[in-house]
Motif scaffolding. Structure first.
Motif, PDB file in Angstrom:
ATOM      1  N   ASN A 269       0.652  -1.244   0.021  1.00 51.90           N
ATOM      2  CA  ASN A 269       0.058   0.033  -0.093  1.00 51.90           C
ATOM      3  C   ASN A 269       0.929   1.344  -0.038  1.00 51.90           C
ATOM      4  O   ASN A 269       0.360   2.361  -0.569  1.00 51.90           O
ATOM      5  CB  ASN A 269      -0.976   0.174   1.342  1.00 51.90           C
ATOM      6  CG  ASN A 269      -2.035  -0.863   1.126  1.00 51.90           C
ATOM      7  OD1 ASN A 269      -2.462  -1.201   0.005  1.00 51.90           O
ATOM      8  ND2 ASN A 269      -2.529  -1.409   2.085  1.00 51.90           N
ATOM      9  N   VAL A 270       2.025   1.175   0.844  1.00 59.44           N
ATOM     10  CA  VAL A 270       2.816   2.415   0.738  1.00 59.44           C
ATOM     11  C   VAL A 270       3.572   2.651  -0.511  1.00 59.44           C
ATOM     12  O   VAL A 270       3.306   3.883  -0.922  1.00 59.44           O
ATOM     13  CB  VAL A 270       4.153   2.024   1.822  1.00 59.44           C
ATOM     14  CG1 VAL A 270       5.102   3.046   1.590  1.00 59.44           C
ATOM     15  CG2 VAL A 270       3.502   1.552   3.040  1.00 59.44           C
ATOM     16  N   TYR A 271       3.847   1.593  -1.256  1.00 58.16           N
ATOM     17  CA  TYR A 271       4.390   1.766  -2.638  1.00 58.16           C
ATOM     18  C   TYR A 271       3.579   2.209  -3.643  1.00 58.16           C
ATOM     19  O   TYR A 271       3.829   2.600  -4.701  1.00 58.16           O
ATOM     20  CB  TYR A 271       5.477   0.524  -2.765  1.00 58.16           C
ATOM     21  CG  TYR A 271       6.448   0.240  -1.774  1.00 58.16           C
ATOM     22  CD1 TYR A 271       7.451   1.219  -1.500  1.00 58.16           C
ATOM     23  CD2 TYR A 271       6.361  -0.816  -0.906  1.00 58.16           C
ATOM     24  CE1 TYR A 271       8.347   1.267  -0.481  1.00 58.16           C
ATOM     25  CE2 TYR A 271       7.234  -0.684   0.048  1.00 58.16           C
ATOM     26  CZ  TYR A 271       8.159   0.268   0.343  1.00 58.16           C
ATOM     27  OH  TYR A 271       9.114  -0.044   1.322  1.00 58.16           O
ATOM     28  N   ALA A 272       2.191   1.656  -3.509  1.00 57.19           N
ATOM     29  CA  ALA A 272       1.204   1.961  -4.416  1.00 57.19           C
ATOM     30  C   ALA A 272       0.976   3.522  -4.558  1.00 57.19           C
ATOM     31  O   ALA A 272       0.663   4.307  -5.481  1.00 57.19           O
ATOM     32  CB  ALA A 272      -0.002   1.209  -3.959  1.00 57.19           C
ATOM     33  N   ILE A 273       1.105   4.313  -3.222  1.00 55.29           N
ATOM     34  CA  ILE A 273       0.962   5.714  -3.136  1.00 55.29           C
ATOM     35  C   ILE A 273       2.162   6.243  -4.035  1.00 55.29           C
ATOM     36  O   ILE A 273       1.925   7.473  -4.706  1.00 55.29           O
ATOM     37  CB  ILE A 273       1.162   6.185  -1.628  1.00 55.29           C
ATOM     38  CG1 ILE A 273       0.099   5.570  -0.907  1.00 55.29           C
ATOM     39  CG2 ILE A 273       1.209   7.554  -1.729  1.00 55.29           C
ATOM     40  CD1 ILE A 273      -0.090   5.958   0.500  1.00 55.29           C
ATOM     41  N   ALA A 274       3.444   5.546  -3.891  1.00 52.24           N
ATOM     42  CA  ALA A 274       4.444   6.178  -4.493  1.00 52.24           C
ATOM     43  C   ALA A 274       4.356   5.945  -6.140  1.00 52.24           C
ATOM     44  O   ALA A 274       4.395   6.800  -6.977  1.00 52.24           O
ATOM     45  CB  ALA A 274       5.629   5.173  -4.157  1.00 52.24           C
ATOM     46  N   ALA A 275       3.679   4.842  -6.683  1.00 52.55           N
ATOM     47  CA  ALA A 275       3.606   4.667  -7.883  1.00 52.55           C
ATOM     48  C   ALA A 275       2.298   5.553  -8.417  1.00 52.55           C
ATOM     49  O   ALA A 275       2.699   6.376  -9.512  1.00 52.55           O
ATOM     50  CB  ALA A 275       3.107   3.246  -8.096  1.00 52.55           C
ATOM     51  N   GLY A 276       1.364   5.975  -7.727  1.00 50.84           N
ATOM     52  CA  GLY A 276       0.485   6.914  -8.219  1.00 50.84           C
ATOM     53  C   GLY A 276       1.030   8.110  -8.245  1.00 50.84           C
ATOM     54  O   GLY A 276       0.751   8.990  -9.260  1.00 50.84           O
ATOM     55  N   THR A 277       1.883   8.542  -7.329  1.00 49.54           N
ATOM     56  CA  THR A 277       2.601   9.754  -7.298  1.00 49.54           C
ATOM     57  C   THR A 277       3.416  10.121  -8.616  1.00 49.54           C
ATOM     58  O   THR A 277       3.339  11.101  -9.249  1.00 49.54           O
ATOM     59  CB  THR A 277       3.460  10.316  -6.069  1.00 49.54           C
ATOM     60  OG1 THR A 277       2.628   9.945  -4.824  1.00 49.54           O
ATOM     61  CG2 THR A 277       4.218  11.451  -5.999  1.00 49.54           C
ATOM     62  N   VAL A 278       4.279   8.951  -8.981  1.00 53.24           N
ATOM     63  CA  VAL A 278       4.938   9.044 -10.029  1.00 53.24           C
ATOM     64  C   VAL A 278       3.933   9.443 -11.372  1.00 53.24           C
ATOM     65  O   VAL A 278       4.164  10.119 -12.375  1.00 53.24           O
ATOM     66  CB  VAL A 278       5.519   7.700 -10.351  1.00 53.24           C
ATOM     67  CG1 VAL A 278       6.048   7.495 -11.875  1.00 53.24           C
ATOM     68  CG2 VAL A 278       6.687   7.549  -9.330  1.00 53.24           C
ATOM     69  N   ILE A 279       2.669   8.623 -11.558  1.00 49.44           N
ATOM     70  CA  ILE A 279       1.950   8.787 -12.570  1.00 49.44           C
ATOM     71  C   ILE A 279       1.046  10.222 -12.635  1.00 49.44           C
ATOM     72  O   ILE A 279       1.168  10.818 -13.635  1.00 49.44           O
ATOM     73  CB  ILE A 279       0.893   7.537 -12.661  1.00 49.44           C
ATOM     74  CG1 ILE A 279       1.478   6.252 -12.849  1.00 49.44           C
ATOM     75  CG2 ILE A 279      -0.114   7.816 -13.754  1.00 49.44           C
ATOM     76  CD1 ILE A 279       2.428   6.288 -14.337  1.00 49.44           C
ATOM     77  N   GLY A 280       0.698  10.656 -11.268  1.00 47.26           N
ATOM     78  CA  GLY A 280      -0.061  11.697 -11.217  1.00 47.26           C
ATOM     79  C   GLY A 280       0.892  12.881 -11.743  1.00 47.26           C
ATOM     80  O   GLY A 280       0.405  14.050 -12.124  1.00 47.26           O
ATOM     81  N   ALA A 281       2.385  12.668 -11.324  1.00 47.63           N
ATOM     82  CA  ALA A 281       3.203  14.160 -11.698  1.00 47.63           C
ATOM     83  C   ALA A 281       3.686  13.904 -12.942  1.00 47.63           C
ATOM     84  O   ALA A 281       4.439  14.818 -13.525  1.00 47.63           O
ATOM     85  CB  ALA A 281       4.585  13.802 -10.741  1.00 47.63           C
ATOM     86  N   GLY A 282       3.293  12.842 -13.786  1.00 51.02           N
ATOM     87  CA  GLY A 282       3.621  12.889 -15.295  1.00 51.02           C
ATOM     88  C   GLY A 282       5.007  12.281 -15.431  1.00 51.02           C
ATOM     89  O   GLY A 282       5.750  12.717 -16.487  1.00 51.02           O
ATOM     90  N   LEU A 283       5.682  11.405 -14.763  1.00 55.86           N
ATOM     91  CA  LEU A 283       6.957  11.103 -14.698  1.00 55.86           C
ATOM     92  C   LEU A 283       7.202   9.918 -15.412  1.00 55.86           C
ATOM     93  O   LEU A 283       8.386   9.714 -15.817  1.00 55.86           O
ATOM     94  CB  LEU A 283       7.649  10.686 -13.189  1.00 55.86           C
ATOM     95  CG  LEU A 283       7.521  12.053 -12.228  1.00 55.86           C
ATOM     96  CD1 LEU A 283       8.401  11.525 -11.039  1.00 55.86           C
ATOM     97  CD2 LEU A 283       8.135  13.276 -12.897  1.00 55.86           C
ATOM     98  N   GLY A 284       6.037   9.372 -16.119  1.00 53.78           N
ATOM     99  CA  GLY A 284       6.139   8.233 -17.241  1.00 53.78           C
ATOM    100  C   GLY A 284       6.095   6.757 -16.655  1.00 53.78           C
ATOM    101  O   GLY A 284       6.267   6.629 -15.579  1.00 53.78           O
ATOM    102  N   GLU A 285       5.979   5.912 -17.671  1.00 54.40           N
ATOM    103  CA  GLU A 285       5.809   4.412 -17.253  1.00 54.40           C
ATOM    104  C   GLU A 285       7.222   3.947 -16.947  1.00 54.40           C
ATOM    105  O   GLU A 285       7.223   3.035 -16.063  1.00 54.40           O
ATOM    106  CB  GLU A 285       5.228   3.521 -18.565  1.00 54.40           C
ATOM    107  CG  GLU A 285       3.658   4.293 -18.682  1.00 54.40           C
ATOM    108  CD  GLU A 285       2.818   3.779 -17.652  1.00 54.40           C
ATOM    109  OE1 GLU A 285       3.270   2.826 -16.801  1.00 54.40           O
ATOM    110  OE2 GLU A 285       1.689   4.015 -17.529  1.00 54.40           O
ATOM    111  N   SER A 286       8.363   4.387 -17.533  1.00 52.47           N
ATOM    112  CA  SER A 286       9.524   3.851 -17.285  1.00 52.47           C
ATOM    113  C   SER A 286       9.812   4.063 -15.686  1.00 52.47           C
ATOM    114  O   SER A 286      10.481   3.312 -15.021  1.00 52.47           O
ATOM    115  CB  SER A 286      10.901   4.359 -18.108  1.00 52.47           C
ATOM    116  OG  SER A 286      10.279   4.063 -19.572  1.00 52.47           O
TER     117      SER A 286
END
Length: 318
Positions: free
Chosen positions: A184-201
């Motif tokens: 759950n902690v790392y899902a928040i991090a993954a969502g942040t990456v996508i929300g910030a537009g940092l990309g799939e890589s």
């Protein structure tokens, strides 16, 4: 054996619906008004709209009725579990208690099985966890979960499996509950990456390094490595880091994009990030991603600062 599900949120309702397709099940909700609505409409419109409740599913707000069952599935938020167990310890004594919560208790740093053993005499403690969304389970879509119990659990495995809900058993309760909590902690991090537009890589890299952190933490706490590589670890991490159905992912995406998020929605990863960061510091375990998630959710840093902090870490072998 008789079965009751304690907690009529989306996941508790979904499990009750799935199990009721095999035979009688009781679903307990705190509010009498909600129970009346569900009994009348045969639907949990508040939490799981569009899913009809089987006639074999009895809905009640009477806790004594629910606690009369032999096997009890605890489908409640992790931070409410200790209080519930303490309040009903006498009635729960000697029962089979299956936690469906994913998290770490903030007050004690314990997982659900630790809380069960601490508060309920003679209880058989188990964990049901893994990659699953309530809507999929309720609709009868194929789902596989991990059932962790320290004793011989073939009977419990058969009792809680359905034609579309396949359970794999393990005796590693520590690994199973940590996998379910940490992802759950790392899902928040993954969502942040996508929300910030940092990309799939960036998301792929984040998930990979998150899995390394999960393994590092769990092994230090006594889990078996194969458990983290299974459904309750890697499987759940993949699901929650890649789907907007995950509340943790949605919160992270809101953080990354700077959008608001409904504070009434329970997001277990927030409390888990705090407990995990504290535990890691006490044990000397390196968890830079989890530390950044805690700082982000507590609004101590911004997304740009968190990204720069992680990218600036010393280069190392994988």
């Amino acid at each position: 054996m008789s079965i009751a599900v304690l907690g009529a949120g989306a996941f508790g309702t979904a499990l009750a619906v799935s199990l009721a397709r095999k035979g009688p099940v009781t679903l307990w909700a705190r509010g009498a008004e909600q129970v009346h609505e569900m009994a009348e409409s045969r639907e949990n419109a508040r939490r799981l709209p569009g899913v009809k409740l089987p006639e074999t599913l009895t809905v009640t707000s009477d806790i004594e009725t629910a606690l009369s069952a032999e096997t009890l599935l605890l489908a409640m938020p992790m931070q409410q579990m200790a209080g519930f167990l303490q309040a009903h310890a006498e009635a729960l004594a000697g029962k089979t208690l299956v936690s469906c919560a994913k998290g770490i208790d903030l007050a004690t740093g314990q997982g659900p099985t630790g809380l069960i053993r601490a508060h309920v005499a003679g209880a058989r403690a188990a964990v049901l966890t893994g990659p699953s969304f309530a809507a999929d389970i309720a609709r009868g879509l194929p789902t596989a979960l991990t059932l962790a119990c320290t004793d011989h659990s073939e009977e419990l495995q058969a009792e809680l499996s359905t034609p579309t809900l396949r359970l794999y058993r393990t005796t590693d309760t520590t690994g199973a509950e940590l996998g379910g909590a940490l992802k759950n902690v790392y899902a928040i991090a993954a969502g942040t990456v996508i929300g910030a537009g940092l990309g799939e890589s960036a998301r792929a890299a984040l998930m990979t390094r998150s899995f390394a952190e999960m393994q590092r933490i769990a092994l230090a706490l006594g889990a078996r490595p194969e458990t983290l590589s299974g459904l309750s670890g890697f499987g759940d991490l993949v699901l929650t880091c890649t789907s907007a159905q995950s509340r943790n992912f949605r919160l992270g995406r809101a953080i990354g994009s700077g959008e608001g998020f409904d504070p009434s929605i329970t997001v277990e990863g927030v409390a888990t990030a705090k407990a995990l960061d504290r535990l890691a510091r006490e044990r000397g375990i390196e968890t830079p991603i989890a530390a950044m998630v805690r700082a982000l959710t507590e609004e101590k840093i911004g997304v740009s600062e968190a990204m720069q902090s992680l990218l600036a870490r010393p280069l190392k072998e994988e």
